[in-house]
Design an enzyme around this catalytic site. Structure first.
Site, PDB file in Angstrom:
ATOM      1  N   SER A   1      -5.496   3.251   4.683  1.00 54.45           N
ATOM      2  CA  SER A   1      -5.121   2.325   3.614  1.00 54.45           C
ATOM      3  C   SER A   1      -6.331   1.588   3.058  1.00 54.45           C
ATOM      4  O   SER A   1      -6.265   0.388   2.760  1.00 54.45           O
ATOM      5  CB  SER A   1      -4.066   1.324   4.114  1.00 54.45           C
ATOM      6  OG  SER A   1      -3.178   0.977   3.094  1.00 54.45           O
TER       7      SER A   1
ATOM      8  N   LYS B   1      -0.163   3.758  -2.593  1.00 54.66           N
ATOM      9  CA  LYS B   1      -1.233   4.758  -2.504  1.00 54.66           C
ATOM     10  C   LYS B   1      -0.709   6.193  -2.462  1.00 54.66           C
ATOM     11  O   LYS B   1      -1.479   7.133  -2.687  1.00 54.66           O
ATOM     12  CB  LYS B   1      -2.125   4.461  -1.295  1.00 54.66           C
ATOM     13  CG  LYS B   1      -2.918   3.163  -1.433  1.00 54.66           C
ATOM     14  CD  LYS B   1      -3.864   2.959  -0.251  1.00 54.66           C
ATOM     15  CE  LYS B   1      -4.735   1.718  -0.407  1.00 54.66           C
ATOM     16  NZ  LYS B   1      -4.013   0.481  -0.097  1.00 54.66           N
TER      17      LYS B   1
ATOM     18  N   SER C   1       0.790  -1.229   0.000  1.00 60.81           N
ATOM     19  CA  SER C   1       0.000   0.000   0.000  1.00 60.81           C
ATOM     20  C   SER C   1       0.826   1.286   0.000  1.00 60.81           C
ATOM     21  O   SER C   1       0.248   2.376  -0.033  1.00 60.81           O
ATOM     22  CB  SER C   1      -0.947   0.009   1.200  1.00 60.81           C
ATOM     23  OG  SER C   1      -2.006  -0.897   1.004  1.00 60.81           O
TER      24      SER C   1
END
Length: 316
Positions: free
Chosen positions: A123, A69, A66
């Site tokens: 997340s 992101k 993640s």
């Protein structure tokens, strides 16, 4: 390449350096031999002079989960789409790869601003997916732009396959991720949203949901964190990137493939101790395969009630 790239993306941080006392702006010397980290890949960059003060396999390509992101957020903001435009979760946002949990159910609707906040602080995978799906040209065009932006920044060993980080084909290096942190730090919303400790949202159904940051350090008064992102999938291990001020100086910390639930946080504390004292922190303990982990109760104040908070730690 790394020093040139960091010079470009950290140019906006020079205002921070200018505000520091003279003693904090001079040459900063640390002995990397005194820092032992459990993370497989690590990089610590002094953001004032754009210099790596500690490296460990920083140019090895590895899945980044993640941490992806941060680039998702950059592409979203650079598209300049209305931040109050409502986005609705649909089946295309569901994770059929890892089976990650989300409480944003089918039809859940939030403004783009809130989807971005949840993607960064908690997340939230479906939130990140909805941002990409609503991009002009859809998810495929969004991911293509992520890769284009990576090349523009000089992230030569980075590749994105999806906007969430659930795919192990999203790969990078600690060196490239330091560049990404510097680029992301130029956006006030990314700094704000990635360091929000906890937040409630109201869905179109009228239901209120509470979310916590996946990095408990943002709620710790002993830390001064300007940007943060965690990541986890099995292939990537536990990951953490931060822009944080330690001893009146801004540093970028990149920790990848940490073994064990608390290792990335332990490594972060070891980095801070080393920078503050110049001395060797307590030696990290890496659990052997099959060994039992010791559970540690969190003493961080300000956490939302567990019954009301999204628990996305498995993939964040």
């Amino acid at each position: 390449m790394m020093k040139l790239g960091l010079t470009l993306v950290f140019s906006g941080l020079f205002a921070i350096a200018a505000a520091l006392p003279a003693w904090a702006q001079g040459p900063f010397v640390l002995d990397p031999a005194k820092l032992k980290l459990a993370s497989a890949n690590a990089l610590v960059v002094d953001a004032i002079d754009n210099r790596a003060v500690y490296t460990k396999a920083a140019d090895d390509v590895t899945p980044i989960a993640s941490l992806t992101k941060l680039m998702t957020a950059i592409v979203t903001l650079e598209a300049a789409q209305p931040m109050d435009e409502p986005l609705a979760i649909d089946m295309d946002d569901f994770d059929f790869v890892k089976g990650s949990h989300s409480r944003l159910r089918m039809g859940s609707e939030l403004p783009r601003r809130e989807m971005l906040r949840l993607a960064l602080m908690s997340s939230e995978n479906r939130a990140a997916s909805s941002l990409a799906r609503a991009y002009p040209g859809g998810t495929r065009a969004f991911v293509a732009e992520m890769n284009t932006k990576a090349r523009m920044l000089g992230m030569t060993r980075t590749h994105y396959a999806d906007p969430t980080g659930l795919s192990p084909e999203n790969v990078s290096t600690a060196s490239d991720l330091a560049i990404l942190v510097g680029a992301a730090a130029q956006y006030p919303l990314i700094r704000e949203f990635s360091t929000t400790g906890s937040h409630y949202v109201e869905l179109n159904s009228g239901q209120w949901l509470g979310f916590n940051n996946t990095n408990n350090l943002v709620k710790n008064a002993q830390w001064d964190i300007q940007l943060s992102k965690t990541g986890y999938i099995r292939e990537a291990g536990k990951c953490l990137v931060m822009l944080t001020t330690i001893g009146s100086r801004p540093f970028v910390i990149v920790l990848l493939d940490s073994a064990g639930r608390y290792t990335r946080l332990g490594d972060a504390h070891r980095v801070r101790h080393w920078i503050e004292t110049g001395e060797m922190p307590p030696t990290p303990v890496v659990n052997k395969p099959g060994a039992k982990s010791i559970k540690v109760k969190s003493r961080v104040a300000g956490t939302l009630p567990v019954t009301k908070v999204a628990q996305n730690g498995r993939h964040g």
